[in-house]
Motif scaffolding. Structure first.
Motif, mmCIF file in Angstrom:
data_model
loop_
_atom_site.group_PDB
_atom_site.id
_atom_site.type_symbol
_atom_site.label_atom_id
_atom_site.label_comp_id
_atom_site.label_asym_id
_atom_site.label_seq_id
_atom_site.Cartn_x
_atom_site.Cartn_y
_atom_site.Cartn_z
ATOM 1 N N SER A 167 24.437 3.076 -56.904
ATOM 2 C CA SER A 167 24.749 1.771 -57.468
ATOM 3 C C SER A 167 26.261 1.596 -57.665
ATOM 4 O O SER A 167 26.823 0.544 -57.320
ATOM 5 N N LEU A 168 26.918 2.622 -58.206
ATOM 6 C CA LEU A 168 28.370 2.551 -58.403
ATOM 7 C C LEU A 168 29.114 2.448 -57.074
ATOM 8 O O LEU A 168 30.028 1.635 -56.923
ATOM 9 N N THR A 169 28.694 3.243 -56.100
ATOM 10 C CA THR A 169 29.348 3.237 -54.782
ATOM 11 C C THR A 169 29.158 1.878 -54.123
ATOM 12 O O THR A 169 30.103 1.305 -53.554
ATOM 13 N N ARG A 170 27.965 1.337 -54.208
ATOM 14 C CA ARG A 170 27.665 0.022 -53.631
ATOM 15 C C ARG A 170 28.527 -1.069 -54.297
ATOM 16 O O ARG A 170 29.100 -1.922 -53.612
ATOM 17 N N SER A 171 28.650 -1.007 -55.619
ATOM 18 C CA SER A 171 29.469 -2.001 -56.343
ATOM 19 C C SER A 171 30.937 -1.917 -55.930
ATOM 20 O O SER A 171 31.600 -2.942 -55.732
ATOM 21 N N LEU A 172 31.447 -0.706 -55.797
ATOM 22 C CA LEU A 172 32.846 -0.526 -55.393
ATOM 23 C C LEU A 172 33.075 -1.003 -53.961
ATOM 24 O O LEU A 172 34.103 -1.605 -53.653
ATOM 25 N N LEU A 173 32.096 -0.758 -53.069
ATOM 26 C CA LEU A 173 32.221 -1.213 -51.679
ATOM 27 C C LEU A 173 32.116 -2.732 -51.615
ATOM 28 O O LEU A 173 32.874 -3.381 -50.881
ATOM 29 N N ASP A 174 31.214 -3.335 -52.390
ATOM 30 C CA ASP A 174 31.102 -4.804 -52.432
ATOM 31 C C ASP A 174 32.423 -5.433 -52.864
ATOM 32 O O ASP A 174 32.889 -6.400 -52.261
ATOM 33 N N ALA A 175 33.031 -4.884 -53.917
ATOM 34 C CA ALA A 175 34.299 -5.425 -54.420
ATOM 35 C C ALA A 175 35.400 -5.285 -53.375
ATOM 36 O O ALA A 175 36.200 -6.204 -53.171
ATOM 37 N N ALA A 176 35.437 -4.168 -52.674
ATOM 38 C CA ALA A 176 36.471 -3.942 -51.659
ATOM 39 C C ALA A 176 36.241 -4.812 -50.430
ATOM 40 O O ALA A 176 37.203 -5.299 -49.820
ATOM 41 N N SER A 177 34.992 -5.038 -50.062
ATOM 42 C CA SER A 177 34.689 -5.776 -48.828
ATOM 43 C C SER A 177 35.166 -7.224 -48.902
ATOM 44 O O SER A 177 35.426 -7.844 -47.862
ATOM 45 N N SER A 200 36.930 -4.617 -37.417
ATOM 46 C CA SER A 200 36.639 -3.192 -37.563
ATOM 47 C C SER A 200 37.220 -2.684 -38.885
ATOM 48 O O SER A 200 38.428 -2.683 -39.078
ATOM 49 N N VAL A 201 36.322 -2.275 -39.766
ATOM 50 C CA VAL A 201 36.719 -1.796 -41.088
ATOM 51 C C VAL A 201 36.153 -0.395 -41.279
ATOM 52 O O VAL A 201 34.982 -0.142 -41.019
ATOM 53 N N ARG A 202 37.020 0.502 -41.725
ATOM 54 C CA ARG A 202 36.617 1.885 -41.952
ATOM 55 C C ARG A 202 36.409 2.120 -43.444
ATOM 56 O O ARG A 202 37.242 1.725 -44.263
ATOM 57 N N GLY A 245 34.368 10.384 -55.759
ATOM 58 C CA GLY A 245 33.331 9.485 -55.262
ATOM 59 C C GLY A 245 33.937 8.108 -55.080
ATOM 60 O O GLY A 245 35.137 7.912 -55.239
ATOM 61 N N GLY A 246 33.097 7.138 -54.711
ATOM 62 C CA GLY A 246 33.593 5.798 -54.469
ATOM 63 C C GLY A 246 34.072 5.661 -53.035
ATOM 64 O O GLY A 246 33.716 6.467 -52.171
ATOM 65 N N VAL A 247 34.911 4.661 -52.785
ATOM 66 C CA VAL A 247 35.311 4.376 -51.405
ATOM 67 C C VAL A 247 36.785 3.987 -51.305
ATOM 68 O O VAL A 247 37.372 3.454 -52.246
ATOM 69 N N VAL A 248 37.332 4.244 -50.116
ATOM 70 C CA VAL A 248 38.611 3.697 -49.690
ATOM 71 C C VAL A 248 38.275 2.909 -48.439
ATOM 72 O O VAL A 248 37.678 3.440 -47.495
ATOM 73 N N VAL A 249 38.650 1.632 -48.443
ATOM 74 C CA VAL A 249 38.297 0.758 -47.321
ATOM 75 C C VAL A 249 39.599 0.313 -46.643
ATOM 76 O O VAL A 249 40.526 -0.149 -47.299
ATOM 77 N N GLU A 250 39.614 0.462 -45.273
ATOM 78 C CA GLU A 250 40.810 0.130 -44.496
ATOM 79 C C GLU A 250 40.393 -0.666 -43.273
ATOM 80 O O GLU A 250 39.366 -0.383 -42.662
ATOM 81 N N ASN A 277 39.020 2.054 -53.963
ATOM 82 C CA ASN A 277 38.020 1.893 -55.019
ATOM 83 C C ASN A 277 37.273 3.206 -55.220
ATOM 84 O O ASN A 277 36.050 3.243 -55.263
ATOM 85 N N THR A 278 38.054 4.270 -55.340
ATOM 86 C CA THR A 278 37.414 5.561 -55.612
ATOM 87 C C THR A 278 37.168 5.682 -57.107
ATOM 88 O O THR A 278 37.785 4.985 -57.907
ATOM 89 N N PHE A 279 36.290 6.583 -57.469
ATOM 90 C CA PHE A 279 36.065 6.864 -58.880
ATOM 91 C C PHE A 279 37.382 7.308 -59.520
ATOM 92 O O PHE A 279 37.681 6.965 -60.664
ATOM 93 N N ASP A 280 38.173 8.051 -58.734
ATOM 94 C CA ASP A 280 39.458 8.553 -59.231
ATOM 95 C C ASP A 280 40.390 7.398 -59.622
ATOM 96 O O ASP A 280 41.023 7.422 -60.682
#
Length: 192
Positions: A103-113, A120-122, A153-158, A168-171
């Motif tokens: 749920s946290l990872t999905r929320s962070l990815l939604d916010a970043a997207s 093309s997004v990594r 955890g979380g994501v970095v989106v590029e 949007n990592t947990f860090d």
């Protein structure tokens, strides 16, 4: 008047004059000694005052130095406690798993997207989250999982075609929350 009488008168006069000179000399000597003693007492008193001032200055300097050392030791101890608390929080965040992690990872990815247009997004994340990221990223058009990064955890989106990069990592979330609340955290820990 006989010569003996004149000689005796001269001797008496000389003795009287000698006695007068001796008395004057003794009086003057007493005055010089008294003045020298007063000056010595004044010098001694001034030296005593100077020694007292020096002692007081050194005492104040040592006291100030001791207070500064104590303050530095207290600040170092607080810094160590805050570091321990931060490490404990990081350890607890790293242990988040299951539905809560998804749920946290999905929320962070939604916010970043929201920052990216089609293309093309990594999406990169923790190596431990590779399967989770693969399952979530498949739901986004044009998104793919990239190389893992070192994070809790979380994501970095590029995006390939732009310079946009969202961390949007947990860090990074922890860092933001920590900085915003450090004063409150410190106040609670140290009852300020």
């Amino acid at each position: 008047m006989s010569l003996d009488t004149v000689v005796e008168d001269i001797r008496d006069e000389a003795r009287a004059r000698a006695e007068e000179i001796r008395e004057t000399g003794e009086t003057r000597a007493d005055e010089i000694v008294s003045e020298a003693r007063r000056e010595a007492d004044d010098i001694r008193s001034e030296a005593d005052r100077e020694v007292e001032r020096t002692i007081e200055q050194e005492r104040e300097q040592k006291l100030s130095s001791a207070k500064l050392e104590a303050k530095q030791a207290r600040l170092e101890a607080r810094r160590e406690v805050l570091e321990e608390v931060r490490n404990d929080v990081e350890a607890q965040i790293a242990e988040i798993d299951g539905e809560e992690r998804e749920s946290l990872t999905r929320s962070l990815l939604d916010a970043a997207s929201e920052e990216f247009d089609a293309g093309s997004v990594r999406v990169r994340g923790s190596e431990a989250d590779a399967e989770l990221l693969a399952s979530i990223v498949g739901e986004y058009d044009g998104f793919e999982v990239g190389e893992p990064i070192d994070c809790l955890g979380g994501v970095v989106v590029e995006a390939d075609g732009s310079r946009v990069r969202v961390n949007n990592t947990f860090d990074s979330v922890l860092e933001d929350v920590w900085e915003e609340n450090l004063r409150d955290i410190s106040a609670r820990l140290f009852e300020e």
